[in-house]
Design an enzyme around this catalytic site. Structure first.
Site, mmCIF file in Angstrom:
data_model
loop_
_atom_site.group_PDB
_atom_site.id
_atom_site.type_symbol
_atom_site.label_atom_id
_atom_site.label_comp_id
_atom_site.label_asym_id
_atom_site.label_seq_id
_atom_site.Cartn_x
_atom_site.Cartn_y
_atom_site.Cartn_z
ATOM 1 N N ASN A 1 0.867 -1.183 0.000
ATOM 2 C CA ASN A 1 0.000 0.000 0.000
ATOM 3 C C ASN A 1 0.900 1.228 0.000
ATOM 4 O O ASN A 1 1.523 1.556 1.013
ATOM 5 C CB ASN A 1 -0.916 -0.001 1.220
ATOM 6 C CG ASN A 1 -1.778 1.241 1.290
ATOM 7 O OD1 ASN A 1 -1.965 1.945 0.300
ATOM 8 N ND2 ASN A 1 -2.324 1.522 2.464
ATOM 9 N N LYS B 1 0.091 4.322 -0.238
ATOM 10 C CA LYS B 1 -0.498 5.528 0.355
ATOM 11 C C LYS B 1 -0.250 6.715 -0.582
ATOM 12 O O LYS B 1 -0.372 6.562 -1.800
ATOM 13 C CB LYS B 1 0.032 5.736 1.775
ATOM 14 C CG LYS B 1 -0.171 4.470 2.634
ATOM 15 C CD LYS B 1 0.153 4.665 4.077
ATOM 16 C CE LYS B 1 -0.087 3.359 4.829
ATOM 17 N NZ LYS B 1 0.102 3.516 6.285
ATOM 18 N N HIS C 1 -9.564 1.320 5.023
ATOM 19 C CA HIS C 1 -8.261 1.454 5.675
ATOM 20 C C HIS C 1 -8.394 2.384 6.878
ATOM 21 O O HIS C 1 -9.174 3.335 6.867
ATOM 22 C CB HIS C 1 -7.227 2.004 4.689
ATOM 23 C CG HIS C 1 -5.826 1.950 5.184
ATOM 24 N ND1 HIS C 1 -5.303 2.909 6.036
ATOM 25 C CD2 HIS C 1 -4.827 1.054 4.966
ATOM 26 C CE1 HIS C 1 -4.051 2.597 6.309
ATOM 27 N NE2 HIS C 1 -3.738 1.481 5.678
ATOM 28 N N GLU D 1 -6.696 4.758 7.960
ATOM 29 C CA GLU D 1 -6.491 6.184 7.692
ATOM 30 C C GLU D 1 -7.732 6.814 7.081
ATOM 31 O O GLU D 1 -8.048 7.977 7.352
ATOM 32 C CB GLU D 1 -5.260 6.365 6.803
ATOM 33 C CG GLU D 1 -3.967 6.050 7.555
ATOM 34 C CD GLU D 1 -2.782 5.790 6.647
ATOM 35 O OE1 GLU D 1 -2.898 6.007 5.416
ATOM 36 O OE2 GLU D 1 -1.742 5.356 7.172
ATOM 37 N N GLU E 1 -5.431 -4.844 10.419
ATOM 38 C CA GLU E 1 -4.357 -3.874 10.607
ATOM 39 C C GLU E 1 -4.511 -3.208 11.966
ATOM 40 O O GLU E 1 -5.296 -2.272 12.118
ATOM 41 C CB GLU E 1 -4.358 -2.834 9.482
ATOM 42 C CG GLU E 1 -5.738 -2.338 9.073
ATOM 43 C CD GLU E 1 -5.686 -1.009 8.344
ATOM 44 O OE1 GLU E 1 -4.643 -0.691 7.768
ATOM 45 O OE2 GLU E 1 -6.689 -0.282 8.399
ATOM 46 N N GLY F 1 3.001 2.121 10.965
ATOM 47 C CA GLY F 1 3.948 3.217 10.878
ATOM 48 C C GLY F 1 4.629 3.557 12.197
ATOM 49 O O GLY F 1 5.320 4.568 12.296
ATOM 50 N N SER G 1 3.403 -2.751 10.180
ATOM 51 C CA SER G 1 4.874 -2.758 10.235
ATOM 52 C C SER G 1 5.459 -4.108 9.832
ATOM 53 O O SER G 1 6.371 -4.632 10.478
ATOM 54 C CB SER G 1 5.369 -2.350 11.622
ATOM 55 O OG SER G 1 4.994 -1.016 11.909
ATOM 56 N N GLY H 1 2.938 -1.375 4.248
ATOM 57 C CA GLY H 1 3.026 0.046 3.965
ATOM 58 C C GLY H 1 4.424 0.468 3.570
ATOM 59 O O GLY H 1 4.849 0.309 2.427
#
Length: 252
Positions: A10, A12, A96, A98, A168, A174, A214, A235
């Site tokens: 992903n 992003k 997701h 986010e 996730e 992150g 991660s 990610g």
């Protein structure tokens, strides 16, 4: 039941079209396709056509990172499932963390986006996950159960053929923190059990559930060794071809 692993990147909000072309040229040289696993990439809308062109003839699946639930209309800034498909993508990431946390995606919206993706023939990668405070409060299973119920309301197993689920943990995205393989397995087993009870056991046994949080070259094999972890949603480590090639090439 044997489930083919899916390793999904992903990006992003990273990579222009030219950067996407360069990335895939490098990646396909480092990680030739293998029959025993699949590879997908969630790329920005602006890079969908370039990514699809760069991977044409390979089994790499290109995914959008979000979708709107109407096919067309006065929805400034949104992108529909038919538009995504026309750009050459075969999948889409939905729900997701986010999108949920920063842009207000609700359970109802996730449900509508999922329906639109399936109608267009896109493979949905449906994300669920809990925050650190929810985990510390002992609410992980409650939160994940609610997210599943909201996303899949009104669907039957027959409707959900190409669905992929991704767990996730928000506290591990992150941050450098990663759920231990045992912790991740516990959650994946819960998700499969919940879906078995709410929908249908054989369907749930065949569903691929990815872990996202991660994931790196040095922990992917341990995670993939768990019986209910069927792949990864990656990610930061998916932004460099050499790094992601190592993830794709993990020893099964």
């Amino acid at each position: 039941m044997r489930r083919k692993p899916l390793l999904a990147g992903n990006w992003k909000m990273f990579k222009t079209s030219d950067q996407a072309r360069k990335f895939f040229s490098e990646l396909l040289g480092l990680a030739p396709p293998k029959d025993d696993r699949q590879v997908a990439f969630g790329v920005p809308f602006t890079s969908l056509e370039a990514a699809a062109s760069a991977t044409a003839g390979s089994p790499v699946i290109i995914a959008a990172q979000d979708v709107f639930w109407e096919d067309e209309g006065a929805y400034t800034g949104e992108v529909s499932a038919p538009m995504i498909k026309a750009a050459g993508a075969g999948a889409v990431i939905i729900g997701h963390s986010e999108r949920r946390q920063m842009f207000g995606d609700t359970g109802e919206w996730v449900n509508k986006k999922l329906r639109a993706a399936l109608k267009a023939g896109l493979m949905p990668i449906l994300c669920v996950g809990e925050t650190q405070s929810e985990r510390e409060g002992g609410r992980t299973f409650e939160v994940l159960g609610r997210q599943l119920d909201e996303a899949l309301a009104g669907f039957t197993p027959a409707d959900l053929g190409p669905l992929v689920l991704a767990y996730e943990p928000i506290w591990a995205i992150g941050t450098g923190l990663t759920a231990t393989p045992d912790t991740a397995q516990e959650v994946h087993a819960f998700l499969r059990s919940r879906l078995s009870e709410r929908l249908e056991k054989n369907w749930a046994e065949g569903l691929r559930i990815l872990y996202g949080g991660s994931v790196k070259p040095d922990n992917v094999a341990q995670l993939m060794a768990q019986p209910d972890i069927d792949g990864a949603l990656v990610g930061g480590a998916s932004l460099e071809a050499a790094s992601f090639a190592k993830i794709i090439n993990f020893d099964a």
